[in-house]
Design a protein around this motif. Structure first.
Motif, mmCIF file in Angstrom:
data_model
loop_
_atom_site.group_PDB
_atom_site.id
_atom_site.type_symbol
_atom_site.label_atom_id
_atom_site.label_comp_id
_atom_site.label_asym_id
_atom_site.label_seq_id
_atom_site.Cartn_x
_atom_site.Cartn_y
_atom_site.Cartn_z
ATOM 1 N N SER A 109 82.415 49.588 55.152
ATOM 2 C CA SER A 109 83.063 50.139 53.965
ATOM 3 C C SER A 109 83.893 51.373 54.324
ATOM 4 C CB SER A 109 82.065 50.445 52.865
ATOM 5 O OG SER A 109 81.141 51.403 53.301
ATOM 6 N N SER A 166 84.555 54.827 49.014
ATOM 7 C CA SER A 166 83.244 54.911 49.670
ATOM 8 C C SER A 166 83.177 56.293 50.302
ATOM 9 C CB SER A 166 83.168 53.827 50.747
ATOM 10 O OG SER A 166 81.978 53.956 51.490
ATOM 11 N N LYS A 179 74.091 63.977 58.013
ATOM 12 C CA LYS A 179 74.233 62.843 57.082
ATOM 13 C C LYS A 179 74.532 63.251 55.644
ATOM 14 C CE LYS A 179 72.638 60.234 60.494
ATOM 15 N NZ LYS A 179 73.454 59.235 61.200
ATOM 16 N N TYR A 180 75.353 62.420 55.030
ATOM 17 C CA TYR A 180 75.628 62.495 53.587
ATOM 18 C C TYR A 180 74.646 61.544 52.907
ATOM 19 C CZ TYR A 180 78.190 60.099 49.715
ATOM 20 O OH TYR A 180 78.553 59.473 48.552
ATOM 21 N N SER A 220 81.726 58.126 52.638
ATOM 22 C CA SER A 220 81.873 58.440 54.061
ATOM 23 C C SER A 220 83.232 58.000 54.609
ATOM 24 C CB SER A 220 80.742 57.810 54.859
ATOM 25 O OG SER A 220 80.764 56.408 54.714
ATOM 26 N N ALA A 249 71.653 54.159 57.415
ATOM 27 C CA ALA A 249 70.614 53.719 56.482
ATOM 28 C C ALA A 249 70.243 52.267 56.786
ATOM 29 C CB ALA A 249 71.119 53.866 55.058
ATOM 30 N N LEU A 282 66.992 61.709 57.394
ATOM 31 C CA LEU A 282 67.565 60.710 56.474
ATOM 32 C C LEU A 282 66.516 59.634 56.167
ATOM 33 C CD1 LEU A 282 70.085 59.273 55.118
ATOM 34 C CD2 LEU A 282 70.452 58.180 57.331
HETATM 35 O O1 PMV Z 1 79.652 56.246 52.270
HETATM 36 P P1 PMV Z 1 78.385 55.599 51.831
HETATM 37 O O2 PMV Z 1 78.193 55.708 50.355
HETATM 38 O O3 PMV Z 1 78.279 54.186 52.356
HETATM 39 O O4 PMV Z 1 77.147 56.422 52.469
HETATM 40 C C1 PMV Z 1 76.965 56.568 53.855
HETATM 41 C C2 PMV Z 1 75.635 57.118 54.143
HETATM 42 C C3 PMV Z 1 75.244 57.222 55.610
HETATM 43 O O5 PMV Z 1 75.983 56.332 56.407
HETATM 44 C C4 PMV Z 1 73.768 56.865 55.732
HETATM 45 C C5 PMV Z 1 75.397 58.653 56.125
HETATM 46 C C6 PMV Z 1 76.794 59.120 56.382
HETATM 47 O O6 PMV Z 1 77.021 60.324 56.199
HETATM 48 O O7 PMV Z 1 77.640 58.322 56.829
#
Ligand code: PMV
Length: 357
Positions: free
Chosen positions: A125, A163, A31-32, A165, A312, A270
């Motif tokens: 997103s 976004s 995970k990021y 990911s 999340a 996470l």
């Molecule tokens: O791309 P964002 O800012 O919506 O962050 C995504 C975060 C997680 O879905 C929880 C983890 C991931 O790596 O996709």
């Protein structure tokens, strides 16, 4: 400023241009969670690109008489105007204008829809920013020819600025984002495909159990911010990078037991970050835990390599190879749908990324 992504040779044309692209969602195995401006990840992440949960986006670029100061755009989502989408899109355009200055010469009319159920709680997103970035780079390539590799890199680069990911949804089936010593050509600026993956993973299914279809309790924007002063942040970033290093040989050899351990650990790590942040959150719901326990019991009784991961939120992603899908789907129907809102789930599978429609 990333000089190599600035489209300095792309000159606006007199004609309108219309294009349509679709992009899938992706599910992170590592995970990021945590970033620094401009949308640079604090650790490397790795995901499976999906195939059925797609956003399809059509963009019509109409030349303006004179260039504007900000990008002029309109947005229709599923046929309706969406004023609530404007601030995020405006911020995105403000950010990318340095890389695509020709956009100031166009009116950008965006129309998009998702192929997965509306308000299902599935994050869109990633798919929507990747589809939009594909349309923008398609126009750029009309104005100034680009080779395929550069196009894919630029799409991932722009999608990331929308976004984080989203940059991993451009290609597939396995993508890594974030500089990592074990991933060839890895970068914080865009995602790259991870090659040398065992054939079993190309057959992987992802069934998303919709435990909570409502609005996310914590937006990912806030979630990433909570990592700034988090007491375990440095440890988490290091651990994600080492879990990614451990996952690479597992993906290569098809070692499903080791795969399960790393993937489930990442999901719980996470959530552990959110439970220990300030303010703190529990994003799992009682039904999330019921599902996890049922999956563990099913796996120990049947030895079928079914595992879970979480984003999340409260929804559960079930990952399994297609050769066990009959038994897993029977188990989902008999034991797990009772924990889902309106007994709803979405069946998806590993896929290959963006496509022109
Ligand atoms: O791309 P964002 O800012 O919506 O962050 C995504 C975060 C997680 O879905 C929880 C983890 C991931 O790596 O996709």
């Amino acid at each position: 400023m990333e000089q190599r992504f600035i489209a300095s040779n792309a000159q606006p044309q007199q004609d309108a241009y219309q294009t349509k692209w679709q992009a899938p969602s992706n599910i992170a195995l590592v995970k990021y969670w945590g970033k620094t401006p401009p949308q640079l990840p604090k650790n490397a992440s790795l995901s499976f690109t999906l195939s059925d949960a797609q956003t399809q986006t059509e963009v019509r670029f109409s030349p303006l008489g004179a260039p504007t100061k900000k990008v002029t755009f309109s947005i229709l989502f599923e046929g309706e105007e969406k004023p609530s989408f404007r601030p995020k899109l405006q911020a995105f355009f403000d950010h990318i204008i340095a890389y695509q200055p020709f956009l100031l010469h166009y009116d950008v009319a965006i129309s998009s829809h998702n192929t997965f159920p509306h308000s299902s709680g599935i994050a869109s997103s990633a798919s929507s920013m990747a589809a939009l970035a594909a349309c923008l780079v398609d126009l750029e390539s009309q104005l100034s020819p680009m080779d395929e590799k550069r196009k894919l890199e630029k799409i991932s680069f722009l999608a990331r600025l929308g976004s984080g990911s989203a940059c991993r949804s451009v290609q597939g089936p396995t993508m890594a984002w974030g500089t990592h010593p074990s991933v060839v050509a890895s970068s914080d600026l865009m995602a790259v495909p991870v090659n040398d993956i065992h054939a079993i993973f190309a057959t992987y299914c992802d069934t998303i159990l919709l435990v909570d279809k409502g609005q996310k309790q914590v937006s990912s924007t806030l979630g990433h911010k909570l990592m700034h002063n988090h007491p375990y942040a440095a440890q988490r970033f290091a651990q994600a990078n080492s879990q990614l290093a451990a996952l690479l040989p597992v993906l290569k050899d098809g070692n499903l037991d080791a795969f399960i351990t790393i993937v489930e650990k990442e999901a719980l790590d996470l959530h552990a970050m959110m439970m220990t942040s300030d303010p703190y959150f529990i994003l799992m719901q009682p039904n999330t835990l019921h599902i996890i326990n049922a999956v563990w019991q099913f796996r120990s009784e049947t030895k079928i390599p079914l595992c879970f991961t979480l984003d999340a939120g409260a929804n559960v992603h079930l990952l399994y190879p297609s050769n066990v899908s009959e038994s897993v789907k029977a188990f989902i129907g008999s034991d797990l749908l009772q924990f889902c809102q309106n007994r709803q789930c979405v069946h998806d599978a590993v896929g290959t990324g963006i496509k022109k429609c």
